[in-house]
Design a protein around this motif. Structure first.
Motif, PDB file in Angstrom:
ATOM      1  N   VAL A 125       0.838  -1.203   0.000  1.00 45.96           N
ATOM      2  CA  VAL A 125       0.000   0.000   0.000  1.00 45.96           C
ATOM      3  C   VAL A 125       0.874   1.256   0.000  1.00 45.96           C
ATOM      4  O   VAL A 125       0.644   2.198  -0.770  1.00 45.96           O
ATOM      5  CB  VAL A 125      -0.964   0.016   1.215  1.00 45.96           C
ATOM      6  N   GLY A 126       1.903   1.264   0.851  1.00 50.11           N
ATOM      7  CA  GLY A 126       2.802   2.418   0.933  1.00 50.11           C
ATOM      8  C   GLY A 126       3.544   2.668  -0.367  1.00 50.11           C
ATOM      9  O   GLY A 126       3.673   3.817  -0.819  1.00 50.11           O
ATOM     10  N   ILE A 127       4.032   1.612  -1.003  1.00 49.54           N
ATOM     11  CA  ILE A 127       4.804   1.748  -2.242  1.00 49.54           C
ATOM     12  C   ILE A 127       3.927   2.253  -3.393  1.00 49.54           C
ATOM     13  O   ILE A 127       4.286   3.195  -4.105  1.00 49.54           O
ATOM     14  CB  ILE A 127       5.462   0.404  -2.629  1.00 49.54           C
ATOM     15  N   VAL A 128       2.770   1.624  -3.570  1.00 47.84           N
ATOM     16  CA  VAL A 128       1.886   2.011  -4.684  1.00 47.84           C
ATOM     17  C   VAL A 128       1.353   3.432  -4.466  1.00 47.84           C
ATOM     18  O   VAL A 128       1.278   4.227  -5.414  1.00 47.84           O
ATOM     19  CB  VAL A 128       0.721   1.009  -4.856  1.00 47.84           C
ATOM     20  N   THR A 129       1.028   3.777  -3.229  1.00 48.98           N
ATOM     21  CA  THR A 129       0.559   5.135  -2.923  1.00 48.98           C
ATOM     22  C   THR A 129       1.644   6.162  -3.221  1.00 48.98           C
ATOM     23  O   THR A 129       1.375   7.208  -3.839  1.00 48.98           O
ATOM     24  CB  THR A 129       0.130   5.252  -1.446  1.00 48.98           C
ATOM     25  N   GLY A 130       2.875   5.874  -2.787  1.00 56.77           N
ATOM     26  CA  GLY A 130       3.993   6.789  -3.031  1.00 56.77           C
ATOM     27  C   GLY A 130       4.244   7.004  -4.513  1.00 56.77           C
ATOM     28  O   GLY A 130       4.474   8.133  -4.963  1.00 56.77           O
ATOM     29  N   THR A 131       4.197   5.926  -5.289  1.00 55.91           N
ATOM     30  CA  THR A 131       4.415   6.019  -6.740  1.00 55.91           C
ATOM     31  C   THR A 131       3.302   6.821  -7.397  1.00 55.91           C
ATOM     32  O   THR A 131       3.558   7.672  -8.264  1.00 55.91           O
ATOM     33  CB  THR A 131       4.484   4.605  -7.360  1.00 55.91           C
ATOM     34  N   ALA A 132       2.051   6.567  -7.001  1.00 60.28           N
ATOM     35  CA  ALA A 132       0.912   7.292  -7.564  1.00 60.28           C
ATOM     36  C   ALA A 132       0.965   8.779  -7.195  1.00 60.28           C
ATOM     37  O   ALA A 132       0.650   9.643  -8.025  1.00 60.28           O
ATOM     38  CB  ALA A 132      -0.394   6.662  -7.076  1.00 60.28           C
ATOM     39  N   ASP A 133       1.383   9.074  -5.960  1.00 63.83           N
ATOM     40  CA  ASP A 133       1.545  10.477  -5.537  1.00 63.83           C
ATOM     41  C   ASP A 133       2.570  11.194  -6.409  1.00 63.83           C
ATOM     42  O   ASP A 133       2.382  12.350  -6.803  1.00 63.83           O
ATOM     43  CB  ASP A 133       2.007  10.543  -4.073  1.00 63.83           C
ATOM     44  N   PHE A 134       3.679  10.510  -6.701  1.00 61.62           N
ATOM     45  CA  PHE A 134       4.745  11.087  -7.517  1.00 61.62           C
ATOM     46  C   PHE A 134       4.234  11.439  -8.913  1.00 61.62           C
ATOM     47  O   PHE A 134       4.445  12.557  -9.407  1.00 61.62           O
ATOM     48  CB  PHE A 134       5.919  10.107  -7.611  1.00 61.62           C
ATOM     49  N   MET A 135       3.558  10.489  -9.552  1.00 66.36           N
ATOM     50  CA  MET A 135       3.057  10.732 -10.906  1.00 66.36           C
ATOM     51  C   MET A 135       1.963  11.797 -10.913  1.00 66.36           C
ATOM     52  O   MET A 135       1.857  12.594 -11.855  1.00 66.36           O
ATOM     53  CB  MET A 135       2.526   9.426 -11.511  1.00 66.36           C
ATOM     54  N   LYS A 136       1.169  11.851  -9.870  1.00 63.49           N
ATOM     55  CA  LYS A 136       0.143  12.889  -9.742  1.00 63.49           C
ATOM     56  C   LYS A 136       0.793  14.273  -9.706  1.00 63.49           C
ATOM     57  O   LYS A 136       0.319  15.220 -10.341  1.00 63.49           O
ATOM     58  CB  LYS A 136      -0.665  12.650  -8.456  1.00 63.49           C
ATOM     59  N   GLY A 137       1.905  14.386  -8.967  1.00 58.97           N
ATOM     60  CA  GLY A 137       2.624  15.653  -8.888  1.00 58.97           C
ATOM     61  C   GLY A 137       3.253  16.045 -10.215  1.00 58.97           C
ATOM     62  O   GLY A 137       3.269  17.225 -10.583  1.00 58.97           O
ATOM     63  N   ILE A 138       3.769  15.055 -10.952  1.00 55.45           N
ATOM     64  CA  ILE A 138       4.392  15.320 -12.251  1.00 55.45           C
ATOM     65  C   ILE A 138       3.368  15.882 -13.240  1.00 55.45           C
ATOM     66  O   ILE A 138       3.670  16.766 -14.041  1.00 55.45           O
ATOM     67  CB  ILE A 138       5.030  14.027 -12.829  1.00 55.45           C
ATOM     68  N   PHE A 139       2.138  15.355 -13.181  1.00 51.13           N
ATOM     69  CA  PHE A 139       1.084  15.766 -14.119  1.00 51.13           C
ATOM     70  C   PHE A 139       0.126  16.791 -13.481  1.00 51.13           C
ATOM     71  O   PHE A 139      -1.092  16.635 -13.510  1.00 51.13           O
ATOM     72  CB  PHE A 139       0.306  14.540 -14.608  1.00 51.13           C
ATOM     73  N   ASP A 140       0.721  17.844 -12.913  1.00 54.06           N
ATOM     74  CA  ASP A 140      -0.056  18.980 -12.396  1.00 54.06           C
ATOM     75  C   ASP A 140      -1.185  18.581 -11.452  1.00 54.06           C
ATOM     76  O   ASP A 140      -2.336  19.007 -11.613  1.00 54.06           O
ATOM     77  CB  ASP A 140      -0.633  19.810 -13.560  1.00 54.06           C
ATOM     78  N   ASN A 141      -0.858  17.743 -10.499  1.00 52.85           N
ATOM     79  CA  ASN A 141      -1.815  17.336  -9.471  1.00 52.85           C
ATOM     80  C   ASN A 141      -3.057  16.653 -10.058  1.00 52.85           C
ATOM     81  O   ASN A 141      -4.170  16.809  -9.554  1.00 52.85           O
ATOM     82  CB  ASN A 141      -2.232  18.552  -8.637  1.00 52.85           C
ATOM     83  N   SER A 142      -2.837  15.884 -11.112  1.00 56.47           N
ATOM     84  CA  SER A 142      -3.936  15.212 -11.817  1.00 56.47           C
ATOM     85  C   SER A 142      -4.381  13.946 -11.075  1.00 56.47           C
ATOM     86  O   SER A 142      -3.575  13.024 -10.870  1.00 56.47           O
ATOM     87  CB  SER A 142      -3.503  14.849 -13.240  1.00 56.47           C
ATOM     88  N   GLN A 143      -5.660  13.898 -10.704  1.00 55.08           N
ATOM     89  CA  GLN A 143      -6.208  12.723 -10.033  1.00 55.08           C
ATOM     90  C   GLN A 143      -6.244  11.531 -10.984  1.00 55.08           C
ATOM     91  O   GLN A 143      -6.124  10.383 -10.569  1.00 55.08           O
ATOM     92  CB  GLN A 143      -7.616  13.021  -9.496  1.00 55.08           C
ATOM     93  N   LYS A 144      -6.409  11.829 -12.285  1.00 56.46           N
ATOM     94  CA  LYS A 144      -6.424  10.765 -13.291  1.00 56.46           C
ATOM     95  C   LYS A 144      -5.054  10.075 -13.352  1.00 56.46           C
ATOM     96  O   LYS A 144      -4.972   8.846 -13.457  1.00 56.46           O
ATOM     97  CB  LYS A 144      -6.769  11.337 -14.669  1.00 56.46           C
ATOM     98  N   ALA A 145      -3.967  10.872 -13.258  1.00 59.44           N
ATOM     99  CA  ALA A 145      -2.606  10.305 -13.259  1.00 59.44           C
ATOM    100  C   ALA A 145      -2.418   9.416 -12.036  1.00 59.44           C
ATOM    101  O   ALA A 145      -1.788   8.357 -12.113  1.00 59.44           O
ATOM    102  CB  ALA A 145      -1.572  11.426 -13.271  1.00 59.44           C
TER     103      ALA A 145
END
Length: 426
Positions: free
Chosen positions: A286-306
């Protein structure tokens, strides 16, 4: 330093995200091989699997940004590539390993089902937790982590008071170094830079924006998690040493863990161990997948879809890679760790050191030297040991897979001396 309920909830949440498949399996076999030198092995293991990760959390508390901030003084491009590598490694190795361990130790002994089914159900549940990330700290810190901690502590305590067997001599010639390198396999230093970001974002989502308050909370929660890891690691290493005359020398990590739980808790030990394995592995995934998803969300302008797409991809990769057995995943991880771990350790240390000693020129020099001197270790890990052996023999600590360490320290001192001299001349 006061520790309130919120500190312990965040600390246990951190502990649970750190404590996964490798953390559970590695210490007993390490102690088993260490024998009468278990305490020296513990020192090495604690350095790479407790102290460095704790410093990573301190660095996050100091920066309170994203993982991109860890390497921003080198260059934005390097920082992006480094982060991408860390997240790719995280969702393709330690995250799937949690599903593989869960199947081998918690499902297969009781149910005749395929690893495909286990991994699919497992990562479906991971996805549900990741998509409800605002509740992660509470769910992990209040409920799952205490159960994990209590079950492991029970096994350690029962072993300590019930085992009378003598401990055999050690298999290790350099126990501290052996413990240090085995600590790499926990992925805890990498975990620190990944899950530390999860804690920061979770605090922000709860409306906690005060920098100093968050800094204190993050550091205190890191100390709670670090103490928990220290108790569990040292206890399980000692357990392995206590039982090192009770099992065959060729025993695997999973078999040893199962054997120890059976000897301490009897037939019910299998059930307890299954619950423990499932929970410990699940919280880390859970921690790893959440961290990775948070990173990509930040890269794509805080996109929830990312965030959603990355979470789904992370879980699908977990299902696919989770089909390999634990030993294979650990073996495959070694070359990746020989590249990324030295860089991660150096970045953590540089971010903890006062800023007056870590100007951008110092950052760049130390990181570049670390990369250059970790290349021979990487080449040795992919089967080219004979080719790089002459190089490693002439490098300090080269034969211990730590050829990067002394050059990194020296360039840090040289660059700071140079900048100090330059400042005096100006």
């Amino acid at each position: 330093m006061r520790f309130n309920k919120e500190t312990f909830v965040a600390g246990f949440a951190l502990f649970s995200m750190f404590f996964g498949a490798g953390n559970l399996m590695l210490p007993p076999l390490l102690g088993y091989k260490a024998g009468d030198m278990w305490s020296l092995v513990t020192i090495g293991f604690v350095i790479s699997a407790v102290i460095i990760p704790l410093l990573g959390i301190v660095a996050h508390a100091k920066l309170q940004g994203t993982m991109l901030d860890f390497a921003k003084k080198v260059s934005p491009q390097f920082s992006f590539v480094y982060c991408l590598l860390v997240y790719v490694i995280s969702i393709t190795l330690p995250s799937p390993r949690t599903a593989s361990v869960t199947h081998e130790m918690a499902i297969q002994p009781f149910f005749d089902v395929s690893s495909w089914l286990t991994s699919t159900v497992y990562f479906a549940l991971v996805l549900i937790f990741v998509l409800n990330r605002s509740k992660i700290l509470g769910l992990l810190g209040k409920f799952l982590s205490p159960v994990i901690f209590i079950v492991i502590l029970s096994i350690i305590c029962i072993s300590f008071f019930s085992t009378q067997a003598s401990i055999a001599p050690s298999d290790f010639q350099t126990p501290i170094i052996s413990g240090l390198l085995e600590g790499y396999q926990t992925f805890d230093a990498i975990g620190a830079v990944v899950v530390g970001g999860v804690i920061i974002i979770s605090l922000n989502l709860k409306g906690k924006q005060d920098f100093q308050s968050n800094k204190k909370l993050i550091i205190k929660s890191g100390i709670v998690a670090g103490i928990g890891l220290l108790i569990i690691y040292s206890g399980m290493i000692y357990n392995g040493a206590l039982f090192n005359t009770d099992f065959d020398a060729t025993i695997s990590r999973t078999e040893l863990l199962s054997g120890i739980s059976f000897k301490t808790l009897g037939s019910i030990g299998k059930v307890f161990l299954s619950i423990l394995v499932g929970l410990a592995c699940f919280t880390t995934a859970v921690g790893i997948v959440t961290g990775t998803a948070d990173f990509m969300k930040g890269i794509f302008d805080n996109s929830q879809k990312a965030y959603l797409i990355t979470a789904i991809i992370g879980c699908v990769l977990g299902v696919l890679m989770g089909q390999f057995d634990v030993h294979y995943i650990i073996t495959v991880a070694v070359p990746a760790l020989m590249v990324i771990y030295p860089i991660t350790i150096i970045l953590i240390l540089l971010n903890v050191v006062p800023e007056k000693f870590t100007k951008p020129k110092v950052f760049r020099s130390v990181v570049v030297v670390t990369i250059i001197f970790s290349i021979p270790d990487f080449l040795a890990s992919i089967g080219l040991k004979n080719s790089v052996a002459p190089i490693l023999e002439h490098l300090p600590f080269g034969k211990y897979s730590l050829a990067w360490l002394l050059p990194a320290i020296l360039i840090f001192l040289i660059m700071n001396s140079y900048l100090l001299l330059q400042k005096k001349q100006d």
